[in-house]
Write a protein that holds these residues in place. Structure first.
Motif, PDB file in Angstrom:
ATOM      1  N   CYS A  88       0.834  -1.205   0.000  1.00  0.00           N
ATOM      2  CA  CYS A  88       0.000   0.000   0.000  1.00  0.00           C
ATOM      3  C   CYS A  88       0.861   1.245   0.000  1.00  0.00           C
TER       4      CYS A  88
ATOM      5  N   GLY B 139     -11.562   9.312   6.240  1.00  0.00           N
ATOM      6  CA  GLY B 139     -10.200   9.059   6.711  1.00  0.00           C
ATOM      7  C   GLY B 139     -10.113   8.651   8.163  1.00  0.00           C
ATOM      8  N   LYS B 140     -11.261   8.555   8.856  1.00  0.00           N
ATOM      9  CA  LYS B 140     -11.258   8.197  10.273  1.00  0.00           C
ATOM     10  C   LYS B 140     -11.746   6.764  10.458  1.00  0.00           C
TER      11      LYS B 140
ATOM     12  N   THR C 146      -0.466   4.260   1.325  1.00  0.00           N
ATOM     13  CA  THR C 146      -0.743   4.932   2.594  1.00  0.00           C
ATOM     14  C   THR C 146      -1.296   3.904   3.567  1.00  0.00           C
TER      15      THR C 146
ATOM     16  N   ASP D 144      -7.288  11.121  11.739  1.00  0.00           N
ATOM     17  CA  ASP D 144      -6.916  11.569  10.400  1.00  0.00           C
ATOM     18  C   ASP D 144      -5.408  11.550  10.173  1.00  0.00           C
TER      19      ASP D 144
ATOM     20  N   ASN E 198      -8.130  -0.030   5.197  1.00  0.00           N
ATOM     21  CA  ASN E 198      -9.532   0.060   4.763  1.00  0.00           C
ATOM     22  C   ASN E 198      -9.975  -1.269   4.156  1.00  0.00           C
TER      23      ASN E 198
ATOM     24  N   LEU F 209      -3.763   8.879  10.086  1.00  0.00           N
ATOM     25  CA  LEU F 209      -3.449   7.626   9.407  1.00  0.00           C
ATOM     26  C   LEU F 209      -2.941   7.845   7.990  1.00  0.00           C
ATOM     27  N   SER F 210      -3.502   8.838   7.344  1.00  0.00           N
ATOM     28  CA  SER F 210      -3.130   9.077   5.949  1.00  0.00           C
ATOM     29  C   SER F 210      -1.721   9.637   5.817  1.00  0.00           C
ATOM     30  N   THR F 211      -1.149  10.107   6.942  1.00  0.00           N
ATOM     31  CA  THR F 211       0.199  10.693   6.894  1.00  0.00           C
ATOM     32  C   THR F 211       1.281   9.684   7.257  1.00  0.00           C
TER      33      THR F 211
ATOM     34  N   ASN G 237       3.564   6.463   6.695  1.00  0.00           N
ATOM     35  CA  ASN G 237       4.087   5.604   5.629  1.00  0.00           C
ATOM     36  C   ASN G 237       4.029   4.161   6.120  1.00  0.00           C
TER      37      ASN G 237
ATOM     38  N   GLU H 279      -3.839   4.259   5.575  1.00  0.00           N
ATOM     39  CA  GLU H 279      -5.293   4.227   5.517  1.00  0.00           C
ATOM     40  C   GLU H 279      -5.770   3.264   4.436  1.00  0.00           C
ATOM     41  N   MET H 280      -5.100   3.279   3.273  1.00  0.00           N
ATOM     42  CA  MET H 280      -5.470   2.371   2.194  1.00  0.00           C
ATOM     43  C   MET H 280      -5.249   0.911   2.596  1.00  0.00           C
TER      44      MET H 280
END
Length: 888
Positions: free
Chosen positions: A707, A726-727, A709, A749, A715, A751-753, A755, A711-712
């Protein structure tokens, strides 16, 4: 006129000297009184239902905690520790008991994985740790294993072609030789392995291991698979195979004074360290007989003899097995003191101090009859002759061990001797009356109990009773540790006491001469007279009124303490239930006087004076006191399964019935398993308060490698978790979950930051079993993220800032002893009743008039049953009563 002046000056000097000496004596007495007040002696005794068990059974016990020679029930400590120690010295079970008015009851369940052998049962309080562990309560309990083991051993040493071999015969429980298999062996010395290897047994079930300099006399550990493919372990003490009979010499008071009559005690031992009868002759250099004596069955004796400075002496001994030995007499003191004690009078004790010629100097000599500084008698005489005699009446002394200390004018001990005084008024009268002369199978037995005398103002006593089937228990049931030997002897004497019941008659009186020989051949608990001026130094171990949690707050990632940190102890059962305290200048904190059951989790939180949580918290672990493996080593048996085969098989049959009927829990403990699948690996530095990997779902770095990110990656892959905006949302109520990144509580939020390449693991906590420890932070569930290179990853035992989860040992919960009742319609019955312990009644308390009663039922076996009752009344009077009755 000149002569008158000299006389007056001399008189003034004498009066001044006398005054100074009186002040010195008064000062010494004040110091001793302070010592007694600040250093009370606490002693423990455990009565157990019996002394041997099989795995799967339960040890039932009652603790008696008393203070000093008076033996009054103690209110000093409210916490008592009981430990079961394996033959190799490992503590396999520890129980913490709440002592209420000096008593407690408890039990230890014996899991199937226990190795057969002799175990130590040890008990102490935290306060008792200020003295030598040799004065803790300790008794040896034999535990067999015919459930998961089923293998008997018989071990010895043989010689073939001039070479010594350890020979171990392995049979199944029915006596047939064990089939051929390979056995791993290991010899240990303390905690160090000195030799190991692997050998096969022959078709006759025999294992041979060559004796070498490395393994000679060391503890042998065997490990192998039995025919049922279960791992079996055995321990064999080989020390006795290479020992021989021995003799020890003990001069009265520790010194042999030349040109004086001395009493000399002897102790003769067999290779196992137990007493052996022997004939002893003391010979002069010209082989003339100076004295001769014969030891008793426990290998002890003493004899008076005149020792000349001009002679040299040897001790020749002929043991009961016809072996002989000769040793030199210990060195003779030409200048000094010795002591001779005579207790033959029923009313008086005589102590004579013997002096060499150069010590007859007219100086003051003091005699103190004391017990750990508690002085019962103090007198003085001048050293005007070679023999100075003191005497005192015995009726003023309680029952117990005393020290006779001979001191000079500076109150420095010159010579000491320990004695035992018996005061019949300190025995607690006890009457046991059964409702019948004899009983049948499954008959109800009612026992009436009465303690004290009619003229006693109060007759309240705490007692415990065990009833045994002697057919299974064995004829040595009387030869065991008792409340009398524990509190009168073991609490004050040092070293191994063989057969302590030997010294007490059935009516509670003592065997005077044998007991005096025991004291002459053992060390004892002493006070250090030179250290009495250091009373202001605090003791290391305090008396516990409750459980304690002790720790330290330090600055994050540093050794520096956080002074005056605000600490909280929070219960995970109710987060509104907490205790506050403030750390000292060194960051040290204590939560004390706590009472909580075992296996309860707590959170410890910390803030500095500015309210910040950049704090590491550490909590002290309980350190078990050192164990003296030599103390009761002569009582440690090899080959326990073989020694108690019939009793163990009967017990196995009976307890299987209990388990099948749900009256007893199966206590099988899986010790070794083959792992077929592994839980996803989580780094040790995970901040999960439940422990790394204890989660509802885990993703590892391998799962996150595809992945871009985090978050990806998450999910659609987390069970019970959806992502909105994003939560991370918990599908139970669609509420936002708490994200924890390397121990820090962050917003979802973020999570998207992150790596995914930098993430070592993701742990999802949704079940209340995993979230409750987080309190309000865990209400909606949590996602625990651990970085590969997080700034806290270098700490091997990572904890979040200012928060620590702990599970301290708490008060052990006691299960109820099952008591069958053979009445009509009673559900408490057995199909086949083969009990060894017929009854256990630990909570007997007499009424004001000294009476009470209890009842129980006999089993399906006829024979002699034995009732053993022990206890203490509120005045500290001790009692032990043994009553036999017949079941026909």
């Amino acid at each position: 006129m000149k002569r008158l002046s000299i006389f007056l000056l001399t008189l003034i000097a004498c009066c001044t000297t006398h005054s100074l000496m009186a002040q010195q004596v008064e000062k010494a007495q004040e110091i001793l009184s302070e010592y007694v007040a600040k250093r009370p002696q606490e002693k423990l005794h455990l009565q157990t239902d019996r002394n041997f068990y099989g795995v799967g059974e339960t040890i039932w016990y009652k603790i008696y905690s008393v203070i000093g020679l008076e033996n009054k029930l103690s209110v000093l400590s409210n916490i008592g520790y009981v430990e079961l120690v394996s033959p190799t010295g490992k503590i396999v079970n520890q129980k913490i008991n709440g002592l209420y008015s000096g008593v407690a009851v408890g039990n230890i369940e014996l899991v199937d994985s226990l190795v057969e052998g002799s175990y130590r049962l040890r008990a102490y309080t935290n306060w008792m740790r200020n003295d030598d562990p040799d004065y803790f309560f300790e008794k040896v309990i034999n535990i067999g294993n015919v459930r998961s083991d089923n293998i008997e051993t018989k071990s010895t040493v043989i010689q073939e072609n001039g070479v010594d071999y350890y020979l171990v015969q392995l049979n199944n429980i029915n006596g047939a030789a064990m089939p051929k298999t390979s056995i791993n062996y290991e010899f240990i010395d303390g905690e160090k392995t000195v030799d190991k290897g692997r050998e096969s047994i022959d078709p006759n079930g025999q294992l041979k291991i060559k004796v070498t300099d490395k393994n000679r006399g060391k503890l042998l550990l065997l490990s192998f698979l039995n025919p049922e493919k279960r791992r079996v372990k055995k321990t064999i003490n080989t020390k006795a195979y290479f020992s021989e009979n021995s003799i020890q010499v003990f001069p009265e008071g520790g010194y042999i004074l030349g040109d004086e009559l001395n009493r000399i005690a002897f102790k003769t031992l067999n290779p196992q360290g137990k007493g052996i009868k022997a004939k002893i002759i003391l010979l002069t250099g010209s082989k003339d007989t100076a004295a001769q004596v014969e030891t008793n069955i426990l290998g002890m004796a003493s004899v008076p003899c005149y020792i000349s400075n001009a002679e040299s002496y040897t001790v020749h001994v002929k043991f009961d097995d016809n072996t002989e030995k000769t040793i030199n007499l210990p060195a003779i003191t030409k200048s000094g003191y010795s002591i001779s004690v005579n207790q033959s009078s029923a009313s008086k004790l005589f102590a004579q101090v013997n002096l060499s010629e150069d010590k007859v100097n007219n100086e003051e000599l003091y005699i103190a009859i004391q017990h750990l500084g508690n002085v019962f008698y103090l007198a003085k005489q001048k050293a005007t002759s070679k023999n100075v005699l003191f005497s005192l009446t015995k009726d003023k002394l309680p029952t117990g061990v005393f020290t006779i200390s001979i001191l000079n004018s500076n109150f420095t001990p010159l010579v000491e001797r320990v004695v035992f005084n018996f005061n019949p008024d300190r025995n607690l009268p006890l009457k046991l009356n059964l409702d019948k002369d004899s009983y049948g199978k499954r008959s109800k037995v009612t026992t009436q109990v009465e303690v004290g005398n009619t003229n006693d103002s109060v007759r309240i006593a705490s007692l415990s009773a065990s009833v045994l089937n002697l057919t299974k228990y064995g004829k040595d049931a009387k030869d065991e540790v008792s409340i009398l030997s524990s509190l009168y002897l073991n609490g004050d004497l040092k070293g191994y006491l063989e057969n302590p019941a030997y010294y007490f008659n059935e009516d509670g009186s003592i065997k005077d001469f044998e007991l005096d020989n025991l004291l002459l051949t053992h060390g004892w608990r002493k006070i250090d007279w030179k250290q009495l001026d250091s009373l202001n130094n605090p003791v290391k171990y305090e008396a516990e009124k409750g459980l304690r949690i002790v720790g330290q707050a330090k600055k994050l990632g540093r050794k520096a303490p956080v002074p005056n940190a605000q600490m909280q102890l929070i219960s995970t059962k109710n987060f509104m239930d907490y205790i506050d305290t403030t750390a000292n200048a060194e960051g040290e904190f204590v939560f004390d006087n706590l009472i909580f059951p075992d296996s309860v989790k707590f959170l410890v939180s910390a803030k500095d004076e500015k309210g910040k949580k950049n704090i590491d918290i550490s909590v002290e672990r309980f350190e078990n006191p050192p164990l003296n493996m030599a103390k009761n080593e002569p009582n440690m048996l090899n080959d326990v399964n073989a020694a108690f085969r019939e009793q163990l098989l009967a017990g196995k049959l009976f307890y299987s019935q209990l388990e099948n009927r749900g009256l007893m829990d199966k206590v099988t403990e899986i010790e070794e398993i083959v792992v077929r699948a592994e839980r996803p690996k989580v780094p040790e530095n995970s901040s999960n308060l439940n422990g790394p990997g204890r989660a509802d779902q885990i993703l590892t770095a391998d799962d996150l490698s595809t992945c871009t990110t985090l978050e990806m990656c998450l999910n659609g892959r987390l069970l019970g978790v959806m992502f909105q905006g994003g939560k991370a949302m918990n599908t139970r109520g669609m509420v936002e979950m708490q994200i924890v990144l390397d121990g820090m509580y962050v917003e979802s939020d973020m999570l998207s930051t992150i790596n995914p390449v930098d993430v070592a693991s993701v742990e999802v906590l949704r079940n209340i079993n995993h979230t409750s420890i987080y309190g309000s932070y865990g209400a909606n569930g949590l996602i625990i993220i651990t970085s590969k290179t997080g700034r806290d990853a270098s700490r091997s035992n990572f904890q979040p800032r200012g928060l620590l989860a702990i599970t301290p040992k708490g008060i052990s919960l006691m299960k109820e002893y099952f008591k069958p009742a053979y009445e009509v319609d009673s559900k408490n019955q057995f199909d086949q009743d083969l009990r060894t312990t017929i009854h256990w009644e630990p909570g007997i308390v007499t009424k004001q008039d000294g009476t009470t009663s209890f009842d129980f039922y006999t089993s399906d076996e006829i024979g002699t049953y034995r009732m053993i009752v022990e206890g203490v009344d509120i005045e500290g009077r001790l009692v032990r009563k043994v009553l036999d009755f017949e079941v026909k």
